[in-house]
Design a protein around this motif. Structure first.
Motif, PDB file in Angstrom:
ATOM      1  N   LEU A  54       0.834  -1.203   0.000  1.00 22.31           N
ATOM      2  CA  LEU A  54       0.000   0.000   0.000  1.00 22.31           C
ATOM      3  C   LEU A  54       0.867   1.250   0.000  1.00 22.31           C
ATOM      4  O   LEU A  54       0.761   2.096  -0.882  1.00 22.31           O
ATOM      5  CB  LEU A  54      -0.932  -0.005   1.213  1.00 22.31           C
ATOM      6  N   VAL A  79      -1.256   9.465   3.371  1.00 24.85           N
ATOM      7  CA  VAL A  79      -1.635   8.099   3.741  1.00 24.85           C
ATOM      8  C   VAL A  79      -2.511   8.180   4.984  1.00 24.85           C
ATOM      9  O   VAL A  79      -2.048   8.580   6.051  1.00 24.85           O
ATOM     10  CB  VAL A  79      -0.391   7.231   4.020  1.00 24.85           C
ATOM     11  N   LEU A  81      -4.670   5.988   7.547  1.00 23.24           N
ATOM     12  CA  LEU A  81      -4.812   4.606   7.976  1.00 23.24           C
ATOM     13  C   LEU A  81      -5.871   4.478   9.067  1.00 23.24           C
ATOM     14  O   LEU A  81      -6.054   5.393   9.867  1.00 23.24           O
ATOM     15  CB  LEU A  81      -3.472   4.077   8.499  1.00 23.24           C
ATOM     16  N   PHE A 189      -9.083   2.901   4.954  1.00 28.89           N
ATOM     17  CA  PHE A 189      -7.852   3.605   4.599  1.00 28.89           C
ATOM     18  C   PHE A 189      -8.092   4.426   3.339  1.00 28.89           C
ATOM     19  O   PHE A 189      -9.038   4.190   2.576  1.00 28.89           O
ATOM     20  CB  PHE A 189      -6.695   2.620   4.362  1.00 28.89           C
ATOM     21  N   THR A 203      -8.930   3.918  -2.155  1.00 30.56           N
ATOM     22  CA  THR A 203      -9.559   3.786  -0.840  1.00 30.56           C
ATOM     23  C   THR A 203     -10.120   2.381  -0.657  1.00 30.56           C
ATOM     24  O   THR A 203     -10.297   1.618  -1.613  1.00 30.56           O
ATOM     25  CB  THR A 203     -10.704   4.799  -0.668  1.00 30.56           C
ATOM     26  N   GLN A 207      -6.106  -1.973   5.279  1.00 36.25           N
ATOM     27  CA  GLN A 207      -4.855  -1.671   4.579  1.00 36.25           C
ATOM     28  C   GLN A 207      -3.936  -2.885   4.499  1.00 36.25           C
ATOM     29  O   GLN A 207      -3.183  -3.038   3.526  1.00 36.25           O
ATOM     30  CB  GLN A 207      -4.121  -0.495   5.234  1.00 36.25           C
ATOM     31  N   SER A 208      -4.013  -3.777   5.489  1.00 35.46           N
ATOM     32  CA  SER A 208      -3.180  -4.988   5.438  1.00 35.46           C
ATOM     33  C   SER A 208      -3.635  -5.890   4.296  1.00 35.46           C
ATOM     34  O   SER A 208      -2.804  -6.479   3.583  1.00 35.46           O
ATOM     35  CB  SER A 208      -3.256  -5.734   6.764  1.00 35.46           C
ATOM     36  N   THR A 211      -2.389  -4.450   1.044  1.00 35.58           N
ATOM     37  CA  THR A 211      -0.978  -4.754   0.816  1.00 35.58           C
ATOM     38  C   THR A 211      -0.812  -6.181   0.303  1.00 35.58           C
ATOM     39  O   THR A 211      -0.085  -6.431  -0.665  1.00 35.58           O
ATOM     40  CB  THR A 211      -0.179  -4.562   2.121  1.00 35.58           C
TER      41      THR A 211
END
Length: 262
Positions: A54, A79, A81, A189, A203, A207-208, A211
């Motif tokens: 990300l 960024v 989060l 995120f 968006t 976020q994990s 990634t």
């Protein structure tokens, strides 16, 4: 590779066996060390893919979109989060280490429902590699959290005196334990890049997961990549890659108006 443990040694061992290597790390010094393996990678006809995830990763691709639309403009990256998402010990430690490097704040426009937010410069690696890969004069990356209160606390933690206290072993251990158990905020995120008149954003939730999905999408066909060390924006078409990534439940925003919440 998704943890900063002997990355260069592992990458070198892979390349010596003709095995390509993908790294989702975000530390500038580590990526600079991996960049030195370019000759070994080319000799082995293998690829080292960096800036995958990300931030860096999606942020690099958004920056490339903006750089293509506003040549010569310096990208500003924001960024945002979700403070409520759970992270592993390595990610929490990396974030604590980065607080001591906070420097400078500015406003960034995020897509709804977030609106305009103050971000604080954070040592994500993208801002250090993009000037070379995109040929832009400079770049900067700032971070904020979905909670405005926690964002202010984040900025306070970056002050030199507070940062020194947070580096004390007992304080650090206690804080890591607390952060591992307490989750305030959501899991949404948003990443935004602005360069000149160009703007692009991405968006979603988790976020994990973003990634992981970005890394999985990249490695489907590693044989198609040229040998050597490359960052993600040098390997894929940014719009096509992010459009496909968005099919996993995320959203790509290209030059869309941003509503500012007051």
């Amino acid at each position: 590779m998704c943890a900063e443990i002997d990355n260069v040694r592992v990458a070198r061992a892979c390349l010596e066996r003709g095995i390509s290597y993908v790294d989702v790390s975000a530390s500038p010094a580590l990526l600079a060390d991996l960049d030195t393996l370019d000759g070994l990678a080319k000799a082995a006809s293998a690829t080292v893919a960096l800036s995958v995830g990300l931030a860096p990763g999606v942020t690099n691709l958004l920056a490339r979109i903006c750089a293509d639309r506003a040549p010569g403009a310096e990208p500003s990256i924001g960024v945002l989060l979700g403070a409520g998402e759970q992270h592993g010990p390595a990610a929490l430690e990396w974030t604590l280490d980065g607080l001591g490097a906070l420097g400078g704040s500015w406003a960034m426009p995020f897509p709804v429902p977030y609106g305009e937010r103050a971000v604080h410069r954070f040592p994500f690696s993208d801002q250090y590699t993009l000037p070379r890969t995109l040929g832009v004069p400079a770049a900067r990356t700032g971070i904020c959290l979905d909670s405005r209160l926690l964002t202010r606390l984040l900025a306070a933690a970056g002050r030199p005196g507070v940062a020194r206290v947070l580096r004390r072993p007992l304080v650090r251990s206690w804080l890591l334990a607390v952060l591992g158990r307490v989750h305030v905020g959501g899991d949404g995120f948003a990443v935004t890049v602005v360069a000149g008149t160009a703007r692009a954003a991405f968006t979603g939730q988790g976020q994990s997961r973003a990634t992981g999905r970005a890394a999985a999408l990249l490695i489907r066909d590693p044989a198609s990549f040229p040998p050597g060390v490359w960052h993600i924006e040098e390997l894929v078409d940014p719009v096509a890659f992010l459009t496909e990534l968005a099919h996993d439940g995320f959203e790509l925003h290209l030059d869309e108006p941003v509503e500012v919440r007051r």
